[in-house]
Design a protein around this motif. Structure first.
Motif, PDB file in Angstrom:
ATOM      1  N   LEU A 183       0.878  -1.201  -0.117  1.00  0.00           N
ATOM      2  CA  LEU A 183      -0.053  -0.032   0.092  1.00  0.00           C
ATOM      3  C   LEU A 183       0.990   1.183   0.005  1.00  0.00           C
ATOM      4  N   ALA A 184       2.047   1.452   0.504  1.00  0.00           N
ATOM      5  CA  ALA A 184       2.780   2.273   0.893  1.00  0.00           C
ATOM      6  C   ALA A 184       3.484   2.672  -0.450  1.00  0.00           C
ATOM      7  N   GLU A 185       3.944   1.446  -1.216  1.00  0.00           N
ATOM      8  CA  GLU A 185       4.298   1.664  -2.296  1.00  0.00           C
ATOM      9  C   GLU A 185       3.776   2.346  -3.568  1.00  0.00           C
ATOM     10  N   MET A 186       2.401   1.652  -3.314  1.00  0.00           N
ATOM     11  CA  MET A 186       1.206   2.283  -4.429  1.00  0.00           C
ATOM     12  C   MET A 186       1.017   3.488  -4.311  1.00  0.00           C
ATOM     13  N   LYS A 187       0.779   4.043  -3.005  1.00  0.00           N
ATOM     14  CA  LYS A 187       0.655   5.733  -2.965  1.00  0.00           C
ATOM     15  C   LYS A 187       1.807   6.392  -3.154  1.00  0.00           C
ATOM     16  N   LYS A 188       2.859   5.770  -2.967  1.00  0.00           N
ATOM     17  CA  LYS A 188       4.265   6.526  -3.377  1.00  0.00           C
ATOM     18  C   LYS A 188       4.440   6.883  -5.005  1.00  0.00           C
ATOM     19  N   ASN A 189       4.107   5.570  -5.603  1.00  0.00           N
ATOM     20  CA  ASN A 189       4.208   5.589  -7.207  1.00  0.00           C
ATOM     21  C   ASN A 189       2.595   5.553  -7.765  1.00  0.00           C
ATOM     22  N   SER A 190       1.833   6.535  -7.512  1.00  0.00           N
ATOM     23  CA  SER A 190       0.572   6.327  -7.782  1.00  0.00           C
ATOM     24  C   SER A 190       0.039   6.735  -9.258  1.00  0.00           C
TER      25      SER A 190
ATOM     26  N   ALA B 106     -11.917  -7.750 -27.591  1.00  0.00           N
ATOM     27  CA  ALA B 106     -10.754  -8.516 -26.966  1.00  0.00           C
ATOM     28  C   ALA B 106      -9.345  -7.684 -27.187  1.00  0.00           C
ATOM     29  N   LYS B 107      -9.579  -6.684 -27.536  1.00  0.00           N
ATOM     30  CA  LYS B 107      -8.285  -5.877 -27.637  1.00  0.00           C
ATOM     31  C   LYS B 107      -7.846  -5.093 -26.509  1.00  0.00           C
ATOM     32  N   ILE B 108      -6.490  -5.385 -26.117  1.00  0.00           N
ATOM     33  CA  ILE B 108      -6.126  -4.699 -24.710  1.00  0.00           C
ATOM     34  C   ILE B 108      -5.988  -3.184 -25.011  1.00  0.00           C
ATOM     35  N   GLU B 109      -6.727  -2.351 -23.970  1.00  0.00           N
ATOM     36  CA  GLU B 109      -6.508  -0.974 -24.062  1.00  0.00           C
ATOM     37  C   GLU B 109      -5.928  -0.576 -22.729  1.00  0.00           C
ATOM     38  N   ALA B 110      -5.019   0.414 -22.663  1.00  0.00           N
ATOM     39  CA  ALA B 110      -4.444   1.118 -21.772  1.00  0.00           C
ATOM     40  C   ALA B 110      -4.368   2.655 -21.676  1.00  0.00           C
ATOM     41  N   THR B 111      -4.422   3.066 -20.297  1.00  0.00           N
ATOM     42  CA  THR B 111      -4.387   4.504 -20.003  1.00  0.00           C
ATOM     43  C   THR B 111      -3.514   4.707 -19.024  1.00  0.00           C
ATOM     44  N   HIS B 112      -2.624   5.900 -19.140  1.00  0.00           N
ATOM     45  CA  HIS B 112      -1.701   6.046 -17.952  1.00  0.00           C
ATOM     46  C   HIS B 112      -2.542   7.064 -17.090  1.00  0.00           C
ATOM     47  N   LEU B 113      -2.810   6.997 -15.696  1.00  0.00           N
ATOM     48  CA  LEU B 113      -3.642   7.937 -15.091  1.00  0.00           C
ATOM     49  C   LEU B 113      -3.150   7.820 -13.484  1.00  0.00           C
ATOM     50  N   PRO B 114      -3.463   9.020 -12.916  1.00  0.00           N
ATOM     51  CA  PRO B 114      -3.169   8.971 -11.353  1.00  0.00           C
ATOM     52  C   PRO B 114      -4.256   8.214 -10.601  1.00  0.00           C
ATOM     53  N   PHE B 115      -3.884   7.712  -9.545  1.00  0.00           N
ATOM     54  CA  PHE B 115      -4.807   6.683  -8.756  1.00  0.00           C
ATOM     55  C   PHE B 115      -4.884   7.080  -7.212  1.00  0.00           C
ATOM     56  N   ILE B 116      -5.875   7.087  -6.587  1.00  0.00           N
ATOM     57  CA  ILE B 116      -6.040   7.372  -5.298  1.00  0.00           C
ATOM     58  C   ILE B 116      -6.439   5.754  -4.628  1.00  0.00           C
ATOM     59  N   ILE B 117      -5.545   5.461  -3.565  1.00  0.00           N
ATOM     60  CA  ILE B 117      -5.934   4.063  -3.049  1.00  0.00           C
ATOM     61  C   ILE B 117      -6.673   4.395  -1.417  1.00  0.00           C
ATOM     62  N   GLN B 118      -7.862   3.720  -1.457  1.00  0.00           N
ATOM     63  CA  GLN B 118      -8.530   3.805  -0.332  1.00  0.00           C
ATOM     64  C   GLN B 118      -8.718   2.409   0.424  1.00  0.00           C
TER      65      GLN B 118
END
Length: 208
Positions: A16-23, A34-46
């Motif tokens: 959890l600490a590392e996810m928050k640090k590199n969020s 069935a095509k893989i899609e990807a988006t670069h985003l900021p995340f909040i861990i709750q």
């Protein structure tokens, strides 16, 4: 993600600490073709009671969200990484490698389009990333503008079902080799060499 047992990180608090640090991570999902899609985003861990929830938002014109509701997604949280040259071992019959840390979070997606909930997610995201700024951006100073922008985004709530953590820090090598790698990385300027050196030191100290 393939994780040999010596590289596996199972400490939930550490993850959890590392996810928050590199969020700032990467959201992956399959669309209806069935095509893989990807988006670069900021995340909040709750941490919600006994559940782990990740929230984020993306632009409404981004088609990825349209095929995600109720389905499983993968969020990749890349950590620091560095090249390790076999020349540093000063031994024959060795090969170069790459040291790194990474976390994969699998979870079920819920699409949120309710304006109140969306506003709360945007405010939580802003408050989190504005911490430490000398003059933090405040919603109250830009209310009308932000309310207009809400119609151009979609928010996501991902209920985490599985976390996989990996720390590849030369644990499969002797202490002597690891110390040589640490010394070499401390003099490197490329990639995240110095940060990997610090992580290797911490891991070496706990295992010795």
């Amino acid at each position: 993600m393939y994780v040999p047992k010596e590289f596996k990180e199972t400490d939930l608090n550490q993850l959890l600490a590392e996810m928050k640090k590199n969020s700032f991570g990467i959201l992956l999902s399959n669309n209806d073709e069935a095509k893989i899609e990807a988006t670069h985003l900021p995340f909040i861990i709750q941490e919600d009671d006994e559940n782990l929830v990740i929230i984020t938002h993306l632009a409404k014109p981004n088609p990825q969200w349209k095929t995600m509701n109720g389905k499983e997604s993968l969020i990749i949280f890349p950590g620091p990484h560095a090249y390790v040259s076999a020349s540093w071992y000063e031994e024959k019959n060795t090969v170069s490698t790459w040291n790194y840390t990474a976390i994969h979070a699998y979870g079920k997606v819920t699409i949120i389009e309710n304006k109140y909930e969306m506003r709360q997610i945007v405010l939580k995201t802003t408050d989190y990333f504005e911490k430490g700024q000398s003059k933090p951006w405040k919603y109250e100073d830009h209310t009308e503008y932000v309310e207009k922008l809400l119609s151009g985004i979609v928010c996501l709530k991902i209920e985490v079902t599985e976390l996989i953590g990996k720390k590849k820090l030369s644990q499969n090598h002797s202490s002597e080799r690891r110390e040589k790698v640490i010394a070499a990385l401390e003099n490197e300027e490329k990639y995240s060499s110095k940060e990997i050196a610090e992580l290797m030191k911490a891991k070496l100290n706990t295992s010795s």
